[in-house]
Every structure is written in structure tokens, then in C-alpha cells.
Write an enzyme that holds these catalytic residues in place. Structure first.
Site, mmCIF file in Angstrom:
data_model
loop_
_atom_site.group_PDB
_atom_site.id
_atom_site.type_symbol
_atom_site.label_atom_id
_atom_site.label_comp_id
_atom_site.label_asym_id
_atom_site.label_seq_id
_atom_site.Cartn_x
_atom_site.Cartn_y
_atom_site.Cartn_z
ATOM 1 C CB CYS A 86 -0.968 -0.057 1.201
ATOM 2 S SG CYS A 86 -2.370 1.063 1.025
ATOM 3 C CG HIS A 203 -3.520 -3.696 3.289
ATOM 4 N ND1 HIS A 203 -2.450 -3.083 3.899
ATOM 5 C CD2 HIS A 203 -4.247 -2.700 2.736
ATOM 6 C CE1 HIS A 203 -2.530 -1.772 3.727
ATOM 7 N NE2 HIS A 203 -3.624 -1.515 3.015
ATOM 8 C CD GLU A 205 -0.855 -5.551 5.905
ATOM 9 O OE1 GLU A 205 -0.691 -6.109 4.799
ATOM 10 O OE2 GLU A 205 -1.099 -4.325 6.018
#
Ligand SMILES: Nc1ncnc2c1ncn2[C@@H]1O[C@H](COP(=O)(O)OP(=O)(O)O)[C@@H](O)[C@H]1O
Ligand SMILES: [Mg+2]
Lengths: 237, 735, 84, 84
Positions: A86, A203, A205
Site C-alpha cells: 500500500c 494488504h 497482512e
């Protein structure tokens, strides 16, 4: 694998990445401060999401000039792993460690939702635990993720196989309806020519644990951890 | 501005600043002389409705505020409640209504900034936010751009901070045409023993100023928030404050880091009435005095007067009382994060405020009489003259075509999906969001534990308008029900009481009745009120908003593994209807949105039935057999089932013993649950034990929603409902 | 000495913001507007009065920070210190 | 006829963007920069050659859409059609 997560003032996914590497994958992780000039011996450097220095000018523009970026560049030049997620991806394009630019979403609004992404290359240290053509689901949350480059440069990127992820429909087709931010050629993530620097807007994560209802992103971190030790480091300790 | 050009301090000026004649006389009496301009400004801010709660205090006492889990009730920057595993939840809600109407983007953004500071000033890391929004009709002047500005403002601020906005509510009603509501809620978590309070102490301890510099922005915001709107408000434009979320983000990190140094005695953000309220409140809580040297306040532009510095509402600023000799430890942390630090004064013994600027004493006043001793009013109360007419039972037409009625309801901005809004908010950052916006309650994971925190925000202003007591009860009851649908036990609530002009007896009546209703429900359902906010004078050109006591409630889900969704996910689950329908249509969406009638008594709230329903869900959810639970709210059974099927595109077939019209009745204490097939008996047995009426009505499956009701039939593709429901809001906004 | 720096998306690159503004203008009655390009403008107060060196420094600022030359182009105008 | 509209935050209002850019410039060696103000710039192609009416229309566009006059101020410059 020793991992470093860079903290710029305004980073806000730093702890999220730290959490996955440390508590889900049991890797050694340290935070690196934006003014640091050394990477403390890290094998992997992650530039996390957020609003580095406020990003009032363009996403990543100011962070690209931070002292730590010189060290990141040196690390990348030596073949070290660099992952930008990002805002981290924006920092990598702004610092020309990755090609292209990330402009405002075509719809001119911030978008937070799950998207479908096709893995275009599974031969990278970042993607070896995926298979080529695999379609995965990942959350996105950004206002400036519209990947842009000149047509000629885009052709060159394709030829050099630097496109790693693309926005697709759930069944894997490229379709403007599913390319929610208007990226050129639906590009969601690219790597450098050598394949040791990767940037992506989604993302991973945020989808790496069962409790969150989606683990599609975990394999990206596992790929790296496995690469470093030839096996899953999480299982090794 | 120099002293020479400062206005003369007299009654007309005091009036202009919002003090009444009595209040001005009271101030003169306190000082024994004519106040200085600075003293007058300070007093008008501290005695404003916004800071002093002078009209509402007498009623707020009715709320239950304690309980075994409550560590801090109302009175601090935010409430604190134990949530287990050594963690506490710190939360509060605040309004930013008037600023958002004047400048929606900055107004909403700084509303978010303010509520976040309230939470991290307590030593908690903010982990989730909600926003409760009320807009007027979309074709009212400016309304579309107000919606756009507010949503962008909330999004940009929260997104940059990296704190997920996991839910909220959005309503539309003509009563907000000239006065929108923006209520922002924030929740933080902290270890139990690491809570900070804003209680100044220790004679000689330095007072530090950290964060952004002070400018002329927002001077007299607190007074503005305590005033009705009229054409004059336009002139107050320069009071607009601009938010800087980046500075707030570094301020957050620096504060939490500095709090680990053990060099901080007390810390407080500068919110409404800026430096004035922060320093006076800290000193009042600690029973100490203070001295400020305004020459040391960091300024954005030169030449601010003492008056301006004390009343500026520049954002992203905090005041800290440090331990003497240890201030450098604190300062180092802030500088590392690129923030400015200045020592601007010290704690003194005694109980007076001394404020000096350019060698001149600008204020010398007693503290307690200005804060705790602020005026309190028991304002006249009277029910509205037309109450009986409002409550007259309306006639309720039969729906000729129940499916048509359902589709029409789903196509209104009121009942349509709010996805267009919440997609502009980051709701997955921090990797804790187990259930984001779109369902009943949002649920976030308490990392390192199996526990979740459930959050919801509710109120039905139309019910409150028709019968404020019932409306107040309903807001609390619905919040408890939303939490119960996630299996959560409520642990505390915060509120934002948005009302019209308290100087009108019928508004004070609305206020008193709503608060009573809420208090009754809180007692019956065992939920303490731990923080809150009152926003009065929500009136434009003499027209008041509907009474809107927004309730935000926090609950604990002991084990996230068993949590039901609010939509159907798998076929073959047995659908059980819980609760009793009484065919209640007063204030219903059906009458209001389809027939233009806003009349009657709202659905009765049987608090005992609500408590039983909540207990049933909380007992059975941990068994893992309740796979879906969704309560009924506006639009009744039909809308609730549409939502439950749209969620994942999983259809359902039901046969309910209701007249077709009653598919849209809004009787309370009801929900639909989907139970694992082999476990139906066990569930029904539990329902019986809890005294909750339960009836098996069908099962999930297919891609259609089919409801049979006394001969009438709704039979529709879920995909079609989804399309109507998701496109309605963007279409109404003209996008 | 003051300067004004203007940064626009390069001509060959799409400008969704400009297009959106043009559309919005036309919807509210300004249908005569043929095209809108949307960019950024910076007013910079420099601590020098030497136009030559100012121009060079400004160009460096643009290349390094103010513009992303992959997709943007910039223009520098010096404003007389007194006139600004 | 073309016009350039520049929109800046009003002087008395905080300009976080300008402040951040000034900070960044100073960190990377442009410490001579005393102040940066950050705003927006629009290049507008109008379907008229009448400077008078163009000016009026542009002012309306600014008031209605391009600038938020609660917090921003704007400036309109007409550019000769040929010269732009
Ligand atoms: N302004 C908003 N911000 C974030 N989420 C919102 C907002 N408005 C509505 N939502 C979400 O949309 C869903 C439906 O809201 P609502 O109709 O109020 O639910 P309910 O009737 O169950 O209380 C909820 O999940 C809520 O959190
Ligand atoms: Mg609700």
C-alpha cells in the site's frame, strides 16, 4: 529470517505486519526508524501501509526521501528482499525502486473492500507458495492505488514479467468492473527486474489469520520465510 | 489587537458572548470587580451549555453509572470498563453537529480528531470508531454535498490515523434539513493499570503544551455549539477549524510513548474551548491552582491576544502536567516524533488561576466556582401542545403487493445499504476486524485473547419524537439486542444526546423523557452509562431536530469461535422466529416512507422481554449452534429477512403466521435465528426456559427469498433485492 | 522572492479529476466548459532574491519532491518579491 | 478562451499540506524555503471569447464548485486563447 518493518511518522500498518511476521510466523522482527541509516542486518525490509509524513503531497513522495530509504536502496541493490504494501508500494515507486506511479483511484474516492487478485508469477521469493494463475482474495484500503505508466513502459513491464498481481473477477478474468481503482492493465502489484523488490496495493497482512475469516495473504509471508530457511521457519522453532 | 483596541467589558458584550445577565452578575460577584476581556471570554466558554451541561445536568443524574466492571464513569475524558484478560475498554462519543453543517469536511474530520484525543488522553490506544450520522432530505439545499463532505471528512481523518471505522448508522429525515448530526464514537484499549487521568497535582510541577501551534481558528467554538442557527451563523464562518490527521497520528504515538516514562502526572487534550477548558478542568479535578505564561504558547501567527490564545480551538494540541525535573524526558519523546513542546506554566497551591501575558495579569480568578460551580438550570418543562394528535393511532393500509412494498422500502436511502459510505472508511486496518460494517454489531478481536468486543450505535428519532420515553428505552434496548445477536454481553454505553433549544419547554420535556426512558432501560438491562455528551440548540430558523439520543454500546463476546453472522451463510439451517408481533406501526418505516404518515405511538418496549431475548442468545451462542442471528428494526420482519439473505446471497423459505401487513410491523424484542439442523430441539428448549416465544418458520437455502404470510407471498430473487438495496443510496446521491 | 509552481498530470495521461470536474460543472449549468485540467499549485517563499539561483533550486525541488515526473509535468513562475 | 483558476486555503486557516511540504523540503536540503502554501490549480477551456462574460462565469464556477469559500479563496486569470 530477520525482518525489519520501517516506521515513518504516519505509518499505520507497521504493527499489523509486525504481528503477522512475529506472532503468526514466529520470525525475528525489528522496527526500523525513518531516520535510521542501517537496516540492523535484516534479510527482509517491509515498507508498511499508512500515510507517511501525512502524504499530503502524493502518497509516498516524502518518504521516498527519508534517510532510511538510502539504506533500503543499498539493500535492494545487493539483492536483499524489500516488500512494499500500500503506502509502502507508493514509496517504492516514488523512489524509483519500482516502476510506474500510483495516482488517485479513478473513482476519486478511498476504497476499502475485499478484491480478487490473480497471482501472475509464482516463481518469486514472495510468491512461491502460490501457484501461477491462482485467484486470491485480499482487502484493499487506499485512495491512491491507480497504477499508471506509459504504454511503452507497460509493454516492457509485461515482457520482463514484472507484473506480479492483477485485479480480476472472482473467476480470474480481467474485467473493468473488477478493476476498482482503474489501474493500467489491472495491475495490483509489480516487482523490479531482479525480482527481489515487490510492491502491491492489497494488504496480505490483513488476511493472514483464521479468526479474520481469510488466510489468503499468509502464503506471501510464508514464501519469504521458507525462502530464507528452505522450510517453514514458523514450524522450525 | 492591542489592549487599546479591545472592546469594553460590559453587559452587552457579555451577552454577545453568550452569558445571561444573571450569569454576568454572578461573575462580577465572584471577582468582586469588572472582569477583564480574557476573564469574560474564559467564563463564557466554561459556562456555555457545551462545557457546563447547565441545562442537562439535573437529568443526567438519573443514569446508572456504576457496575462491577466500571473503573471510570462520566466525569473524565472517557469512560473505562473492564473487558477481561487484564484489559479495559475506554470509550466515548461526541457531537460535531454545527461545525459539520458550516463546513462538512473539516467539521466531521475535526469531530473524529477530538473524540480520538479524548480516548488516547486516557492512556488507551484507539482501536475502533463508529459514526452516527443524521442528514435531511437529499433534495434539501446543500444536502448532497453535506453527505459527501461529512463522509470524506470522517474517512480522511480516521483512515490516516489508521483506526478502523467499523460501524455506525445513517439516517435521513426532514427534521435535519437545516441541522445535520455528526456523532463520532471512539474506543481504545489499555492494560487495566495503565489508565491516565486528567487530574493536576503537585505544586511547582510544570505545565507543558504539546502538538500544533495555536492560531485564531475556532475561537468560541464552544459558544457556537451552544447557540441555535440562523442567518447570522454564516458570519461565524471564520471559526472553522482545520484538521491535521498526520499531526494527530504522531501526537497519539508520542503521547502513548511519553506515558510510559513515569514523568507524567496528568494529561488532557484541548477540545472545545481549547486551553481554557483543558487547564481549568485539570486543575479543578485535582483541587489545585495554576499559573500560565502565555508568552510561551507556540503561535502559528504572531500577535494573538491572551483572549484569543485562551479560546482558540486549534486542533491536535494537548496539555501535560509533568513531574518537576522530569519534563525533559517527556519533551524528548515529543521532539523525536517531530512535535513542538513548550513549558507554559506551573501548578500552584491554592485554587486560583493566574494568567499572564506580556507582563500583564490577564486573568486572576477562582477555579472551582467557574467549573464545578457553574450555573445549573432547572428549565421549564412542558409536553408539546400537539402531543395527543401526534400519538393518535394511525390507520394502516394493507399492502396490496407485499413484494412491491418491500422493494420500495429497500430503495429508500433510509433502509438502503450504507455500503457507499462505509467503503470509504478503512475498516480492516489493525487486523482485528472480525465483523465490520454491514451487520448488526461490529466485532473486533482483542488480540492475544479469544475475546471480542462488540460495538453498535442505535436510536430511532421518529420514535423519540412521537414518544420520547419509549424512544429512549428503545434506543438502549435495540443496542442490547444488536450486541446479543453477536452473543455479546453489554458492558457499558456512551451517548450523544442531540436535542433542540433547551429554552423551549417542550424540548426540555423531550430531553427529560428520553433520558428517563434510557435510564430505565439501562437499569433493566444492566448497562451502565460511562460517558457521553449533550448537544443542545440543534435548531435552525426556529425548527428543532427530532430528539436524537444516540446510544453507542460496547459488549464482550467471550469466544469469537462461536459467533453467528447477521446473514445466512449455509443452506439447510432451521429458521426460528423469536419474540411476539403485535402489529405495531406508530412511527414505522412502512407508514412513514411508503405512506407519508408519521404518527401514533411507537412500538412498546417490554424491557423484560428484551432481557430474556438477550439472555437466550448469550446462552446459546457459545454452544455453536446459532449460525445466524439478526434482529428486527425499521421495516420489520420483511426488511430484516431481506438483509439476512442479501448478506451472502443465500436465500430462505419461510411461512409465518402473520397478516401480510404485519410483515412490516416494528414490534420490538424480535429476531430471526438460523440453527444447526440437529440442534433445533435443544435451542427451542432453551427458548422456552428463558420464556422467549420461538417458532420454527422455515429454512435457509436457494437463491430466492420466499415468505408466505397468511395467503400472501413474497417470492423474489435475492440478487434482485441486492441490486435495489445496494444501488439506492448512490443513486439518490446522484452518483 | 516568491515563486509559483504548478504541477499537472502529463498531457498523454488520463486526468480523471479534471474530467469529473468538467462533468460536474456541466451538470450545474456550465455546459460551455470544454475541458478542465486539475493540478496542484504551490506558492513558495524563498530566502533569496537571485532569480537565477532561485530558478535552479526550484527546478530541483520539483524534480525531487513537488512533481512525480513519471506522470506529472511542472511549471515554475517567479513572482517579484515586492509584487507578491 | 482559457482560464486558470487557483484555489488556496484562506490565509488565517491552517494549511497542513503546505506545512508538511515545507518541512520535507527543509529536511532534504532546501532550508532556504521560508513558507509553502499548497493549493489547487485548474486549467479551464471555455467556449467563449468574451473576457467579460468569461470572468463572471468563472467566478460563479468558483463560488459554486471549484472553491469552498468557507475555508478557501480563489484567483481567476484569463489566458489568451492563442497564447495558452
Ligand atoms: N455512517 C456509517 N458508518 C459506518 N457504518 C455504517 C454507517 N451507517 C450504517 N453503517 C452500517 O450499516 C449497517 C446497517 O446499519 P443500521 O441499519 O443502523 O443497522 P441496525 O438496524 O442493525 O442497527 C450496520 O452494520 C452499520 O454499522
Ligand atoms: Mg442499529
Amino acid at each position: 529470517m530477520k525482518c525489519g518493518v520501517v516506521v515513518f511518522p504516519g505509518s499505520n500498518c507497521d504493527h499489523d505486519v509486525y504481528h503477522v511476521l512475529k506472532h503468526v510466523l514466529d520470525q525475528e522482527v525489528v522496527f526500523l526508524w525513518h531516520e535510521d541509516t542501517s537496516l540492523k542486518g535484516c534479510d527482509l525490509v517491509v515498507l508498511p501501509g499508512g500515510w507517511s509524513y501525512g502524504d499530503y503531497l502524493r502518497g509516498g513522495a516524502m518518504a521516498a526521501l527519508a534517510p532510511v530509504l538510502a539504506a533500503v536502496r543499498a539493500h535492494a541493490d545487493k539483492g536483499g528482499f524489500v516488500l512494499g504494501i500500500c503506502n509502502g508500494f507508493q514509496v517504492l515507486t516514488e523512489s524509483h525502486l519500482l516502476p510506474g506511479a500510483l495516482r488517485r483511484n479513478a473513482g476519486l474516492r478511498f476504497e476499502c473492500r475485499d478484491v480478487w487478485v490473480r497471482v501472475e508469477r509464482a516463481d518469486l521469493p514472495f510468491t512461491r507458495r502460490y501457484s501461477e494463475g491462482q485467484v486470491i482474495r485480499m482487502p484493499i484500503a487506499h485512495g491512491e492505488g491507480n497504477f499508471e505508466h506509459f504504454a511503452g513502459e507497460l509493454d516492457r513491464l509485461e515482457a520482463a514479467r514484472q507484473v506480479v498481481f492483477r485485479y480480476v473477477s472472482p473467476t480470474g478474468e480481467i474485467d473493468p468492473a473488477w478493476n476498482f481503482n482503474g489501474s493500467a492493465r489491472a495491475i495490483a502489484g509489480v516487482c523490479n527486474e531482479a525480482g527481489n523488490v515487490l510492491g502491491l496495493m492489497p494488504h496480505p497482512e490483513r488476511c493472514a489469520e483464521e479468526v479474520l475469516g481469510n488466510k489468503d495473504g499468509l502464503a506471501l509471508f510464508e514464501s519469504l520465510a521458507q525462502g530464507a530457511f528452505g522450510r517453514l521457519a514458523g514450524a522450525a522453532r | 489587537m492591542t489592549t487599546a483596541t479591545q472592546p469594553r467589558v460590559d453587559l452587552p458584550l457579555a451577552r454577545e458572548l453568550g452569558l445571561s445577565e444573571d450569569e454576568y452578575a454572578r461573575l462580577q460577584g465572584l471577582l468582586g470587580r469588572t472582569p477583564t476581556l480574557t476573564e469574560l471570554g474564559i467564563t463564557s466558554a466554561l459556562w456555555s451549555e457545551h462545557c457546563s451541561y447547565k441545562s442537562s445536568k439535573v437529568y443526567l443524574k438519573e443514569f446508572p453509572t456504576s457496575g462491577p466492571r466500571v473503573l471510570q464513569g462520566p466525569g473524565e475524558n472517557a469512560g473505562v470498563v473492564e473487558v477481561g484478560h487484564g484489559w479495559v475498554a475506554v470509550f466515548k462519543m461526541e457531537s460535531h453537529n454545527h461545525p459539520s453543517y458550516i463546513e462538512p469536511y473539516q467539521g466531521a474530520a475535526t469531530g473524529v480528531g477530538g473524540i480520538l484525543r479524548d480516548v488516547f488522553t486516557m492512556g488507551a490506544r484507539p482501536v475502533a470508531m463508529l459514526d452516527a450520522l443524521r442528514f435531511g432530505r437529499l433534495d434539501a439545499p446543500r444536502m448532497r454535498s453535506l453527505v459527501d463532505g461529512v463522509v470524506r471528512g470522517i474517512g480522511d481523518y480516521g483512515n490516516c490515523m489508521g483506526i478502523p471505522t467499523v460501524g455506525g448508522e445513517t439516517g435521513f429525515h426532514p427534521s435535519y434539513d437545516g441541522n445535520i448530526l455528526v456523532n463520532a464514537f471512539a474506543l481504545g484499549i489499555a492494560r487495566r493499570e495503565r489508565i491516565f487521568k486528567a487530574r493536576a497535582a503537585g505544586t511547582g510541577n510544570p505545565i507543558l503544551y504539546v502538538g500544533s501551534r495555536t492560531g485564531r481558528d475556532g475561537i468560541h467554538g464552544a459558544t457556537m455549539a451552544s447557540d441555535a442557527f440562523d442567518a447570522e451563523s454564516e458570519k461565524k464562518k471564520p471559526t472553522v477549524q482545520v484538521g491535521d490527521p498526520f499531526t494527530e497520528k504522531v501526537l497519539l504515538e508520542a503521547c502513548l510513548e511519553a506515558m510510559r516514562t513515569s514523568a507524567i502526572v496528568a494529561i488532557q487534550d484541548m477540545g472545545a474551548a481549547g486551553l481554557t477548558s483543558s487547564v481549568f478542568e485539570m486543575a479543578a479535578r485535582g483541587g489545585v491552582g495554576f499559573r500560565l505564561d502565555l508568552d510561551r504558547v507556540p503561535l502559528r501567527e504572531p500577535g494573538l491576544t491572551a483572549y484569543e490564545m485562551m479560546l482558540s480551538e486549534s486542533q491536535e494540541r494537548m496539555v501535560i502536567v509533568a513531574k518537576r525535573g522530569k519534563q525533559e524526558e517527556v519533551a524528548r519523546v515529543f521532539r523525536r516524533w517531530g512535535l513542538e513542546v513548550a513549558t507554559i506554566g506551573e501548578v500552584t497551591s491554592g485554587s486560583r488561576a493566574e494568567i499572564v501575558h506580556r507582563g500583564k495579569v490577564e486573568a486572576s480568578m477562582p477555579i472551582a466556582p467557574l467549573t464545578d460551580g457553574a450555573p445549573v438550570y432547572q428549565r421549564p418543562v412542558a409536553p408539546p401542545a400537539d402531543l395527543a394528535r401526534r400519538q393518535e393511532a394511525p390507520s394502516v393500509p394493507e399492502p396490496g403487493d407485499p413484494l412491491g412494498a418491500l422493494e420500495a422500502l429497500l430503495a429508500t436511502p433510509e433502509l438502503a445499504s450504507k455500503e457507499w459510505i462505509f467503503r470509504q472508511y478503512d475498516h480492516t486496518v489493525r487486523t482485528n476486524t472480525v465483523a465490520g460494517p454491514g451487520g448488526d454489531a461490529a466485532v473486533i478481536l482483542l488480540k492475544g485473547t479469544p475475546t471480542g468486543l462488540a460495538l453498535t450505535s442505535d436510536v430511532n428519532p421518529v420514535y423519540c419524537f412521537l414518544d420520547p420515553r419509549t424512544g429512549g428505552r428503545q434506543a438502549v434496548a435495540e443496542a442490547v439486542r444488536n450486541l446479543a445477536c453477536a452473543g455479546a454481553e453489554p458492558v457499558g454505553l456512551t451517548d450523544c444526546l442531540n436535542f433542540g433549544n433547551p429554552e423551549r419547554p417542550e424540548i426540555m420535556w423531550q430531553f427529560r423523557e428520553c433520558v428517563r426512558g434510557m435510564a430505565e432501560a439501562c437499569r433493566a438491562l444492566g448497562v451502565p452509562v460511562v460517558s457521553g455528551n449533550v448537544s443542545l440548540y440543534n435548531e435552525t430558523e426556529g425548527r428543532s431536530i427530532h430528539p436524537t439520543p444516540t446510544v453507542a454500546m460496547v459488549g464482550v463476546v467471550p469466544d469469537l469461535g462461536d459467533m453467528p453472522a447477521s446473514h445466512f451463510r449455509r443452506p439447510g439451517r432451521r429458521l426460528v422466529l423469536l419474540g411476539t408481533d403485535r402489529g405495531e406501526f406508530g412511527g414505522s418505516a412502512y407508514l412513514r416512507l411508503l405512506h407519508g404518515v408519521e404518527q401514533g405511538r411507537p412500538p412498546a418496549v417490554d424491557l423484560d422481554a428484551e432481557a430474556r431475548l438477550a439472555r437466550l442468545l448469550r446462552e446459546t451462542v457459545p454452544w455453536g449452534i446459532v449460525r445466524t442471528a439478526h434482529d428486527f428494526a425499521e421495516g420489520g420482519l420483511a426488511v430484516a429477512l431481506a438483509e439476512a439473505t442479501i448478506g451472502a446471497g443465500m436465500g430462505a423459505t419461510l411461512n409465518v403466521p402473520l397478516a401480510p401487513r404485519d410483515l412490516f410491523s416494528e414490534s420490538q424484542a424480535r429476531a430471526i435465528v438460523a440453527i444447526l439442523p440437529g440442534q433445533l430441539e435443544r435451542f427451542l428448549e432453551a427458548a422456552e426456559r428463558h420464556g422467549v416465544p420461538a417458532l420454527e418458520v422455515g429454512e435457509s437455502g436457494g437463491d430466492r427469498l420466499v415468505i408466505e404470510a397468511d395467503g400472501a407471498r413474497i417470492d423474489v430473487e435475492v440478487a434482485r433485492l441486492r441490486e435495489i438495496w445496494t444501488n439506492a443510496l448512490p443513486a439518490a446521491l446522484g452518483l | 522572492m516568491k515563486a509559483r509552481v504548478t504541477v499537472y498530470p502529463r498531457r498523454e495521461i488520463l486526468d480523471p479529476q479534471g474530467k469529473a470536474i468538467q462533468g460536474a460543472l456541466s451538470r450545474i449549468g456550465f455546459s460551455e466548459v470544454r475541458e478542465v485540467r486539475a493540478g496542484k499549485s504551490f506558492e513558495i517563499d524563498l530566502g533569496t532574491d537571485d532569480a537565477q539561483s532561485a530558478g535552479e533550486r526550484l527546478a530541483q525541488m520539483c524534480e525531487k519532491l513537488l512533481a512525480n515526473t513519471v506522470v506529472e509535468e511542472y511549471r515554475i513562475e517567479l513572482v517579484n518579491g515586492a509584487g507578491a
